[in-house]
Design an enzyme around this catalytic site. Sequence first.
Site, PDB file in Angstrom:
ATOM      1  N   LYS A   1      12.337  -4.153   5.243  1.00 26.68           N
ATOM      2  CA  LYS A   1      11.331  -3.912   6.282  1.00 26.68           C
ATOM      3  C   LYS A   1      11.942  -3.045   7.381  1.00 26.68           C
ATOM      4  O   LYS A   1      12.798  -3.496   8.124  1.00 26.68           O
ATOM      5  CB  LYS A   1      10.848  -5.227   6.906  1.00 26.68           C
ATOM      6  CG  LYS A   1       9.598  -5.016   7.778  1.00 26.68           C
ATOM      7  CD  LYS A   1       9.345  -6.150   8.737  1.00 26.68           C
ATOM      8  CE  LYS A   1       9.920  -5.884  10.107  1.00 26.68           C
ATOM      9  NZ  LYS A   1       9.314  -4.710  10.801  1.00 26.68           N
TER      10      LYS A   1
ATOM     11  N   GLU B   1      23.631  -8.310  13.163  1.00 29.07           N
ATOM     12  CA  GLU B   1      24.223  -7.410  14.147  1.00 29.07           C
ATOM     13  C   GLU B   1      23.242  -7.317  15.314  1.00 29.07           C
ATOM     14  O   GLU B   1      22.100  -6.890  15.126  1.00 29.07           O
ATOM     15  CB  GLU B   1      24.486  -6.033  13.548  1.00 29.07           C
ATOM     16  CG  GLU B   1      25.584  -6.004  12.499  1.00 29.07           C
ATOM     17  CD  GLU B   1      26.950  -6.366  13.047  1.00 29.07           C
ATOM     18  OE1 GLU B   1      27.148  -6.261  14.277  1.00 29.07           O
ATOM     19  OE2 GLU B   1      27.820  -6.753  12.259  1.00 29.07           O
TER      20      GLU B   1
END
Length: 483
Positions: free
Chosen positions: A177, A252
């Site tokens: 996505k 992250e």
Amino acid sequence: MTLVTKSSYVDGAFVALGSSTDILENRNPSNPGEVVERFERADQALTEKALAAARRAQPGWARSNPQQRADALDFIGSEILARREELAVLLAREEGKIVREALGEVDRAGRSFKFYAQEALRAEGEKYQSVRQDVGIDVFTQPLGVIGIIAPWNFPIAIPAWKIAPALCFGNCVVFKPAELVPSSAWALAEIISRAGLPAGVFNMLVGPGRSVGDTIIRSPQVDGISFTGSENTGRQIAKLAAEGMKKVQLEMGGKNPLVVLDDADLEQAVEVALNGSFYSTGQRCTASSRVIVTEGIHDAFVARLAERTRALKVGDAQQASTDIGPVVDGRQLEQNLAYVASGREQGARLVCGGEAVENAAGAYFFTPALFTEVTPEMRIYREEIFGPVLSVLKVRDYDEAFAAAEDTAFGLSAGIVTTSLRHAEHFKRNSSAGMVMVNLPTAGVDYHVPFGGNGASSLGSREQGTHARQFFTRVKTTYQLA
């Protein structure tokens, strides 16, 4: 010219839902009146179809010949590099990164795929002698399974590449996505991947909102691992949901990266390092230097020269060759930057230059890079990730105070130092809590073949990129055999 509405890629085909109501218009931040492309948004049902397709394809892809995986990845990388100019212009139009920086990002994406084409052929395993007589031990890795990849908007082709390439390399299936702000680069990448000879279901790409597409991926029992890059708040939510579902997770989540400048630094080098790390890519990098910590002997000269260089930067259309700083990504980011500038001034920092929206006929999201001095550690502009070209300069006495200030953060992604002292450089490299440390280089700017990641609130899970990517995308198996 009438734009063709594009759709998501699921189970080996671009699948149109035929919805005329839920359409995403991808607009150019240098000219918001220009629609770059139109996309039909995927829904929960299509997401579940993609997840089911990935699960069906997984056993076969896990057993695939490594040469098949290598050839597919090399094809993808080669086409990305062959189309670098075209893809860079597309990236600049949808995200606002200037073309010369976009070219570097496209190159990195192509090189990532070609790196993992070689990695697919690299056998890895361990053999041990058991403490028991006539027993042999083999340790090797197997694919993790189905990987949900959720990528941010600031590197719309490079970050997807360095997640998708190792996932496929090590025999996993992917449901990807992209961020809704940058679907065009993702679609172009998916179109290239669609012609790489992968079996149906091995790779899927869904253009859609996080509340339906992203949430469905994260919660699905079909998913074995989630690789996410984005905000800290979203990352923390994903970590909780992944733990509930016993999923492997790789996060992250940004940083508030320090750059230390010592009295012995070369002034011009220090200014160039700060300028590059703080303002290039419109400051929209998780590795950007958003706070510079300067010792008092060089402070005034450094600020004066940095202000001079900052004022000379040309802010403008990302596609113009003369532009140094393109637009911020959208109106919300522009308002956020302006709000932080207002906060800095209210809390007593001195705005040396910049920090203004640039009025223009096109309504572009131009923002002049902001330089603050007389900053104190408790100010929001010093502590919070802004994700824009807003730089805070903190004045300190000496290296010890500078190092302590650099460590004063919940984040730990990247950190840098500019110095000619080998002793201070070595101490900083060895003792900084950041996952990546730069000496006489900008905090932003990393290679594709080595580990990427940080500590603290910046990262969670195994490192990305290079050979270390295997740690996330595989699971370890230990086998015993009687001789």
